[in-house]
Design a protein around this motif. Structure first.
Motif, short mmCIF file in Angstrom:
data_model
loop_
_atom_site.label_atom_id
_atom_site.label_comp_id
_atom_site.label_asym_id
_atom_site.label_seq_id
_atom_site.Cartn_x
_atom_site.Cartn_y
_atom_site.Cartn_z
N PHE A 6 -6.92 -5.60 6.91
CA PHE A 6 -7.02 -5.15 5.53
C PHE A 6 -8.46 -5.01 5.04
CE2 PHE A 6 -6.43 -5.93 0.83
CZ PHE A 6 -5.70 -4.77 0.59
N PHE A 7 -9.44 -5.48 5.81
CA PHE A 7 -10.83 -5.48 5.36
C PHE A 7 -11.29 -4.13 4.81
CE2 PHE A 7 -12.54 -9.22 8.15
CZ PHE A 7 -11.93 -10.12 7.31
N PHE A 8 -11.16 -3.08 5.60
CA PHE A 8 -11.70 -1.79 5.18
C PHE A 8 -10.85 -1.16 4.08
CE2 PHE A 8 -14.62 -0.38 8.91
CZ PHE A 8 -15.34 -1.54 8.77
N HIS A 9 -9.57 -1.46 4.07
CA HIS A 9 -8.73 -0.96 2.98
C HIS A 9 -9.12 -1.67 1.68
CE1 HIS A 9 -5.29 1.66 2.14
NE2 HIS A 9 -4.93 0.78 1.21
N ALA A 10 -9.43 -2.97 1.77
CA ALA A 10 -9.89 -3.72 0.59
C ALA A 10 -11.22 -3.17 0.09
CB ALA A 10 -10.02 -5.20 0.94
N LYS A 11 -12.08 -2.79 1.01
CA LYS A 11 -13.36 -2.18 0.63
C LYS A 11 -13.12 -0.90 -0.16
CE LYS A 11 -17.28 0.35 2.57
NZ LYS A 11 -17.94 0.82 3.82
N TRP A 12 -12.22 -0.07 0.34
CA TRP A 12 -11.89 1.18 -0.35
C TRP A 12 -11.36 0.92 -1.75
CZ3 TRP A 12 -6.67 3.12 -1.12
CH2 TRP A 12 -6.62 4.43 -1.59
N ILE A 13 -10.51 -0.09 -1.90
CA ILE A 13 -9.97 -0.45 -3.22
C ILE A 13 -11.09 -0.94 -4.13
CG2 ILE A 13 -8.49 -2.09 -4.43
CD1 ILE A 13 -6.56 -1.92 -2.05
N SER A 29 0.82 -1.21 0.00
CA SER A 29 0.00 0.00 0.00
C SER A 29 0.86 1.26 0.00
CB SER A 29 -0.92 0.03 1.22
OG SER A 29 -1.61 1.26 1.29
N LYS A 30 0.46 2.24 -0.81
CA LYS A 30 1.19 3.50 -0.87
C LYS A 30 1.09 4.30 0.42
CE LYS A 30 0.89 4.14 -5.88
NZ LYS A 30 0.32 4.96 -6.98
N VAL A 31 0.12 3.98 1.28
CA VAL A 31 0.04 4.70 2.54
C VAL A 31 1.15 4.26 3.49
CG1 VAL A 31 -2.45 4.98 2.32
CG2 VAL A 31 -1.55 3.05 3.64
N GLY A 32 1.88 3.22 3.10
CA GLY A 32 3.01 2.76 3.90
C GLY A 32 2.64 1.78 4.99
N ALA A 33 1.37 1.40 5.04
CA ALA A 33 0.92 0.46 6.07
C ALA A 33 1.32 -0.97 5.72
CB ALA A 33 -0.59 0.54 6.23
N VAL A 34 1.64 -1.73 6.75
CA VAL A 34 1.88 -3.17 6.60
C VAL A 34 0.76 -3.86 7.38
CG1 VAL A 34 3.45 -5.08 7.04
CG2 VAL A 34 4.37 -2.84 6.40
N PHE A 35 -0.09 -4.57 6.68
CA PHE A 35 -1.27 -5.18 7.30
C PHE A 35 -0.89 -6.54 7.89
CE2 PHE A 35 -2.63 -2.28 4.01
CZ PHE A 35 -3.60 -1.53 4.66
N ARG A 36 -1.25 -6.73 9.15
CA ARG A 36 -0.81 -7.90 9.90
C ARG A 36 -1.83 -9.03 9.94
NH1 ARG A 36 0.30 -4.89 15.37
NH2 ARG A 36 -1.75 -4.08 14.73
N SER A 37 -3.01 -8.80 9.39
CA SER A 37 -4.03 -9.84 9.35
C SER A 37 -5.04 -9.48 8.27
CB SER A 37 -4.75 -9.94 10.71
OG SER A 37 -5.56 -8.79 10.92
N PRO A 38 -5.82 -10.46 7.80
CA PRO A 38 -6.87 -10.14 6.84
C PRO A 38 -7.83 -9.08 7.37
CG PRO A 38 -6.51 -12.50 6.87
CD PRO A 38 -5.70 -11.92 8.01
N ALA A 39 -8.19 -9.18 8.66
CA ALA A 39 -9.13 -8.22 9.24
C ALA A 39 -8.58 -6.80 9.22
CB ALA A 39 -9.49 -8.64 10.66
#
Length: 203
Positions: free
Chosen positions: A124-131, A112-122
């Motif tokens: 990433f849930f809302f980021h996936a929604k945004w995508i 992700s360009k925001v620089g976040a490293v997602f540690r679990s599917p949960a």
């Protein structure tokens, strides 16, 4: 099959057409290099391949969330939906640490360009929604009207990302409501006093 400019659903497979991914936001070459340390210890990152059970698990959990809570597909609760692949330029990496023959495994989603490293599917849930919604920016699509409806619940946000990294949404709240996470009584009590609604200042 259903299709939009942002995603396609074919059978039980969801394909995301948009992405905020950038391959530069990944582990460094040094972090990806296997080096056996003193005592036979290792500490490095390994990218999960397409046939990796860990990658399949992540894609299934994210796909199920999108099918049930974003697309609201009528058969989402009885059918297992899965992402065809991670968003473009994303990568799932297995952090292998400890004894080289029996290391600890922890998965991290990079890209992700925001620089976040997602540690679990949960996470990433809302980021996936945004995508899936096309990576909208504030004002580009109709959003939650706070003047009419008051502060928005995270799941009501549609004109920007409401994940814990982009908006500061409580991950406890996301995991409790959209995953199988069950907090301890102490954590549940603390959550009750935590911020649930999301209020954005400016853009």
């Amino acid at each position: 099959m259903s299709s939009t400019a942002n995603y396609t659903v074919t059978g039980n497979i969801i394909t995301l057409h948009c992405s905020d991914g950038d391959k530069t936001f990944r582990p460094s070459l040094e972090e990806l290099t296997l080096v056996v340390l003193k005592g036979g210890l290792i500490d490095y990152m390994h990218e999960c391949t397409r046939d990796s059970p860990t990658l399949k698990l992540w894609k299934t959990k994210i796909g199920s969330f999108l099918a049930q809570h974003v697309l609201k597909l009528p058969d989402a609760r009885r059918r297992k939906y899965i992402l065809s692949s991670l968003p473009r330029d994303y990568g799932l990496f297995d952090h292998r640490k400890g004894d080289r023959y029996n290391p600890r495994h922890d998965a991290y989603l990079y890209g992700s360009k925001v620089g976040a490293v997602f540690r679990s599917p949960a996470e990433f849930f809302f980021h996936a929604k945004w995508i899936l919604l096309g990576c909208p920016t504030p004002g580009s699509v109709p959003g939650h009207n706070e003047e009419l409806w008051g502060p928005a619940l995270p799941e009501e946000i549609t004109d920007r990302c409401a994940c814990t990294y982009c908006a500061g949404t409580s991950q406890e709240y996301i995991s409790m409501n959209f995953s199988n996470y069950k907090p301890s009584k102490r954590a549940h009590k603390e959550e009750a006093s935590d911020r649930i609604h999301v209020r954005f200042e400016g853009n």
